[in-house]
Write an enzyme that holds these catalytic residues in place. Structure first.
Site, PDB file in Angstrom:
ATOM      1  N   GLY A 168       9.348 -22.697  32.895  1.00  0.00           N
ATOM      2  CA  GLY A 168      10.169 -21.950  33.711  1.00  0.00           C
ATOM      3  C   GLY A 168      10.057 -22.447  35.146  1.00  0.00           C
ATOM      4  O   GLY A 168       9.496 -23.581  35.530  1.00  0.00           O
ATOM      5  N   GLY A 169      10.582 -21.642  36.247  1.00  0.00           N
ATOM      6  CA  GLY A 169      10.504 -21.880  37.663  1.00  0.00           C
ATOM      7  C   GLY A 169       9.163 -22.088  38.088  1.00  0.00           C
ATOM      8  O   GLY A 169       8.690 -22.525  39.022  1.00  0.00           O
ATOM      9  N   GLY A 403      14.595 -57.606  51.252  1.00  0.00           N
ATOM     10  CA  GLY A 403      14.260 -56.265  51.764  1.00  0.00           C
ATOM     11  C   GLY A 403      12.871 -55.775  51.555  1.00  0.00           C
ATOM     12  O   GLY A 403      12.384 -55.093  52.214  1.00  0.00           O
TER      13      GLY A 403
HETATM   14  C1  HXC Z   1       4.569 -11.168  29.831  1.00  0.00           C
HETATM   15  C2  HXC Z   1       3.537 -12.490  28.540  1.00  0.00           C
HETATM   16  C3  HXC Z   1       4.297 -13.575  29.136  1.00  0.00           C
HETATM   17  C4  HXC Z   1       5.167 -13.296  30.052  1.00  0.00           C
HETATM   18  C5  HXC Z   1       3.133 -14.359  27.639  1.00  0.00           C
HETATM   19  N1  HXC Z   1       2.844 -12.803  27.462  1.00  0.00           N
HETATM   20  N2  HXC Z   1       3.851 -14.586  28.378  1.00  0.00           N
HETATM   21  N3  HXC Z   1       3.720 -11.169  29.102  1.00  0.00           N
HETATM   22  N4  HXC Z   1       5.317 -11.994  30.292  1.00  0.00           N
HETATM   23  N5  HXC Z   1       6.010 -14.245  30.696  1.00  0.00           N
HETATM   24  C6  HXC Z   1       1.705 -12.290  26.986  1.00  0.00           C
HETATM   25  C7  HXC Z   1       2.163 -12.241  25.348  1.00  0.00           C
HETATM   26  O1  HXC Z   1       3.016 -11.121  25.215  1.00  0.00           O
HETATM   27  C8  HXC Z   1       0.807 -11.839  24.859  1.00  0.00           C
HETATM   28  O2  HXC Z   1       0.485 -10.449  25.434  1.00  0.00           O
HETATM   29  C9  HXC Z   1      -0.264 -12.608  25.698  1.00  0.00           C
HETATM   30  O3  HXC Z   1       0.599 -12.875  26.875  1.00  0.00           O
HETATM   31  C10 HXC Z   1      -0.506 -13.892  25.000  1.00  0.00           C
HETATM   32  O4  HXC Z   1       0.686 -14.699  24.560  1.00  0.00           O
HETATM   33  P1  HXC Z   1       0.928 -15.276  23.364  1.00  0.00           P
HETATM   34  O5  HXC Z   1       2.407 -15.479  23.137  1.00  0.00           O
HETATM   35  O6  HXC Z   1       0.104 -14.610  22.074  1.00  0.00           O
HETATM   36  O7  HXC Z   1       0.204 -16.729  23.419  1.00  0.00           O
HETATM   37  P2  HXC Z   1       0.547 -18.272  22.848  1.00  0.00           P
HETATM   38  O8  HXC Z   1       0.844 -18.080  21.401  1.00  0.00           O
HETATM   39  O9  HXC Z   1      -0.479 -18.975  23.201  1.00  0.00           O
HETATM   40  O10 HXC Z   1       1.916 -18.278  23.613  1.00  0.00           O
HETATM   41  C11 HXC Z   1       1.957 -18.923  25.097  1.00  0.00           C
HETATM   42  C12 HXC Z   1       3.218 -19.056  25.585  1.00  0.00           C
HETATM   43  C13 HXC Z   1       4.071 -17.649  25.052  1.00  0.00           C
HETATM   44  C14 HXC Z   1       3.918 -20.204  25.122  1.00  0.00           C
HETATM   45  C15 HXC Z   1       3.203 -18.911  27.092  1.00  0.00           C
HETATM   46  O11 HXC Z   1       3.463 -16.396  25.363  1.00  0.00           O
HETATM   47  C16 HXC Z   1       5.493 -17.710  25.881  1.00  0.00           C
HETATM   48  O12 HXC Z   1       6.592 -18.324  25.321  1.00  0.00           O
HETATM   49  N6  HXC Z   1       5.677 -16.647  26.790  1.00  0.00           N
HETATM   50  C17 HXC Z   1       7.015 -16.775  27.578  1.00  0.00           C
HETATM   51  C18 HXC Z   1       6.940 -17.872  28.200  1.00  0.00           C
HETATM   52  C19 HXC Z   1       8.402 -17.767  29.116  1.00  0.00           C
HETATM   53  O13 HXC Z   1       9.481 -17.913  28.600  1.00  0.00           O
HETATM   54  N7  HXC Z   1       8.093 -17.267  30.353  1.00  0.00           N
HETATM   55  C20 HXC Z   1       9.223 -17.040  31.359  1.00  0.00           C
HETATM   56  C21 HXC Z   1       9.541 -18.329  31.926  1.00  0.00           C
HETATM   57  S1  HXC Z   1      10.814 -18.237  32.952  1.00  0.00           S
HETATM   58  P3  HXC Z   1      -0.469  -9.709  24.005  1.00  0.00           P
HETATM   59  O14 HXC Z   1      -0.430  -8.316  24.529  1.00  0.00           O
HETATM   60  O15 HXC Z   1       0.449  -9.756  22.800  1.00  0.00           O
HETATM   61  O16 HXC Z   1      -1.632 -10.127  23.812  1.00  0.00           O
HETATM   62  C22 HXC Z   1       9.865 -17.975  34.224  1.00  0.00           C
HETATM   63  C23 HXC Z   1      10.602 -18.024  35.627  1.00  0.00           C
HETATM   64  C24 HXC Z   1       9.554 -18.108  36.670  1.00  0.00           C
HETATM   65  O17 HXC Z   1       8.527 -17.985  34.342  1.00  0.00           O
HETATM   66  C25 HXC Z   1      10.947 -18.152  37.877  1.00  0.00           C
HETATM   67  C26 HXC Z   1      10.445 -18.467  39.218  1.00  0.00           C
HETATM   68  C27 HXC Z   1      11.571 -18.939  40.279  1.00  0.00           C
END
Ligand code: HXC
Length: 513
Positions: A168-169, A403
């Site tokens: 993501g971002g 160039g």
């Molecule tokens: C809160 C999160 C989290 C998140 C992971 N966790 N990502 N908690 N916010 N963004 C937590 C999970 O709930 C889990 O908690 C622990 O971290 C480990 O994650 P898992 O899913 O068990 O690990 P894994 O199977 O290795 O998968 C990793 C992952 C997946 C691929 C990163 O967690 C995932 O898809 N997360 C979401 C990614 C995402 O879409 N993020 C937002 C992106 S947008 P527990 O308690 O079960 O241990 C963004 C915007 C930024 O970031 C903008 C900036 C301008």
């Protein structure tokens, strides 16, 4: 119990990250923990941690139940080869290293310290991105980081290590920094993940194919280095740090060498083919030119028709920019223009002289290149060379056409010292194309057109493309023997050591993007 008595157990709890189970899971994936990574990078016992007891203040969506120390990111400073670096390392074992308000503000605080005290920032990324439960507070914290990345750009070196997901971002902080490192496995960068892509476009793709190290080091150019494992990656980071200064007010370290500046490149002519149309590998020239043959190539798998990287000549750090005749004959295209421009601007920000080795037939012709903006991208390279005020020394080895002659550190863009080998060919275009244009009528009227064309090409090469013409105008400072290249370049760099070049007063330039 008083805090004094309890402190050690609190520290032990905080140092334990997300607990044994989560750490075991991290290790099982072949990943180090956030703390192990810092230990791999810095000099032994040099790391000083701050904000160990920071916790989040969120009280919704389950976060109110637990307030882990560190909030999922370790911050502090340490030494690399005795020199201070500021480091943050996201801890995936705590809430997936996700970035909430407190986590983000810890990073921002560290960035302020690095900026104020003028030392490199190393960002170790391993995170699920914005902490979903913290909503806009997480987004705001990212914004604080991006702002500081921009502010520190050109003031302190910023290096990002992607050692897990970066989605993501979140990718935009590394993207603003100067160098991005990835490991071959477990390292991903993408704006939208495979699931979202599938639901929006129907495309099916896995993490590695979408945004793994191979993609970003060879195709997108987002990453500059990739290594098979975290140990090798940290060694490479340390090597990179050995070339770059701590900030924009301090020149890079001089390093004594036992490789004499006067060393002749004895076998250089065996490397360069006698036919101007035969390729050779420019790495062989670079290795012979620089101290001890030590060259740290940057973006070695991306836009390989241009080679860039760091080395030392007579002990002084230099940025090498070199056309690569072994790939696409060394043409300049969209990607190589971007690669060169970004590298030159880094060198210029941090007092690193630029040594340019030229052997290019020009810009790559083609509808695809035109439609994708070779004009816009090529302009970046011209802009970067023209804007750079660090010492600029160049050597034309063979071709410098059109160039590309002007772009590649020419006198007209304020190249300081411009050399050419006797084999240099400098002209508006290559002999074949030129002769066909200016002698089209004569060639078609000739009884033996092929023979006439060959004769005219030889004549063009000898009389128009010769470096003597440029030397007679002063566009070249000297025509040098290839064997003496190191000696001459070293002498030029030595002469330019105290170069001062004022830049016009303005808010900032408007680099073509
Ligand atoms: C809160 C999160 C989290 C998140 C992971 N966790 N990502 N908690 N916010 N963004 C937590 C999970 O709930 C889990 O908690 C622990 O971290 C480990 O994650 P898992 O899913 O068990 O690990 P894994 O199977 O290795 O998968 C990793 C992952 C997946 C691929 C990163 O967690 C995932 O898809 N997360 C979401 C990614 C995402 O879409 N993020 C937002 C992106 S947008 P527990 O308690 O079960 O241990 C963004 C915007 C930024 O970031 C903008 C900036 C301008």
């Amino acid at each position: 119990m008083s805090l004094q008595e309890d402190l050690n157990s609190l520290i032990a709890r905080a140092m334990g990250g997300g607990g044994q189970e989560a750490i075991a899971k991290q290790h099982a994936r072949g990943k180090k923990t956030a703390r192990e990574r810092i230990d791999l990078l810095v000099d032994p016992d040099s790391f000083q941690e701050i904000d160990l007891f920071v916790t989040h203040r969120a009280n919704q969506f389950g976060l109110e139940k637990e307030h882990p120390f560190t909030d999922g990111v370790i911050t502090g400073w340490g030494k690399v080869d005795g020199k201070t670096v500021y480091i943050y390392s996201q801890d995936f074992t705590i809430m997936g290293g996700s970035l909430g308000e407190a986590h983000g503000l810890k990073i921002a605080k560290l960035m302020d310290l690095a900026y104020q005290n003028g030392a490199p920032l190393i960002a170790i990324n391993d995170s699920g991105g914005a902490r979903i439960q913290e909503g806009v507070d997480a987004l705001a914290a990212y914004g604080e980081i991006f702002y500081r990345n921009m502010r520190a750009s050109g003031v302190i070196p910023q290096i990002s290590l992607i050692l897990g997901p970066c989605a993501g971002g979140a990718v935009y902080s590394p993207a603003i920094t100067d160098f991005v490192f990835m490991t071959h496995e477990n390292s991903y960068m993408f704006i939208t993940g495979p699931e979202v892509i599938k639901s929006v476009t129907g495309e099916e793709v896995d993490f590695a194919t979408l945004g793994g190290a191979k993609v970003h080091t060879s195709l997108s150019g987002v990453a500059h280095f990739s290594e098979p494992n975290e140990e090798q990656l940290m060694a490479k980071v340390r090597w990179l740090l050995s070339f770059i200064p701590p900030n924009n007010l301090t020149p890079p370290d001089f390093q004594e060498t036992d490789d004499p500046p006067s060393r002749l490149l004895e076998d250089i002519l065996e490397i360069i083919p006698s036919s101007p149309n035969k390729p050779y590998d420019i790495h062989h020239v670079i290795e012979r030119l620089v101290d001890g043959g030590e060259f740290l190539e940057v973006q070695e798998s991306f836009a390989q028709n241009l080679v860039v990287g760091f080395a030392r000549i007579a002990g002084q750090v230099v940025g090498i920019v070199a056309n690569q005749p072994a790939v696409l004959a060394g043409v300049l295209d969209i990607d190589s223009s971007d690669k060169g421009a970004r590298f030159i601007r880094f060198c210029d920000s941090f007092h690193i002289p630029i040594v340019t080795l030229i052997d290019t037939p020009g810009f790559l012709p083609g509808v695809d290149q035109e439609h994708h903006g070779i004009i816009r991208h090529g302009a970046k390279l011209i802009f970067a060379y023209a804007e750079a005020t660090v010492p600029k020394v160049s050597v034309i080895l063979r071709k410098a056409y059109g160039g590309a002659y002007i772009v590649m550190s020419s006198k007209h863009l304020r190249g300081d010292i411009n050399f050419a080998w006797p084999t240099a060919e400098i002209a508006v275009m290559g002999p074949e194309g030129a002769v066909r244009i200016i002698y089209r009528k004569e060639i078609s009227a000739s009884a033996n057109p092929q023979q006439l064309e060959e004769e005219l090409i030889m004549q063009y090469r000898a009389e128009l493309a010769t470096p003597l013409i440029s030397a007679s105008r002063g566009y070249l400072d000297a025509i040098i023997s290839p064997q003496e290249t190191r000696l001459k370049v070293a002498a030029a760099l030595d002469m330019l050591k105290e170069k001062r070049a004022p830049t016009p007063v303005r808010k900032h330039s408007n680099l073509p993007l």
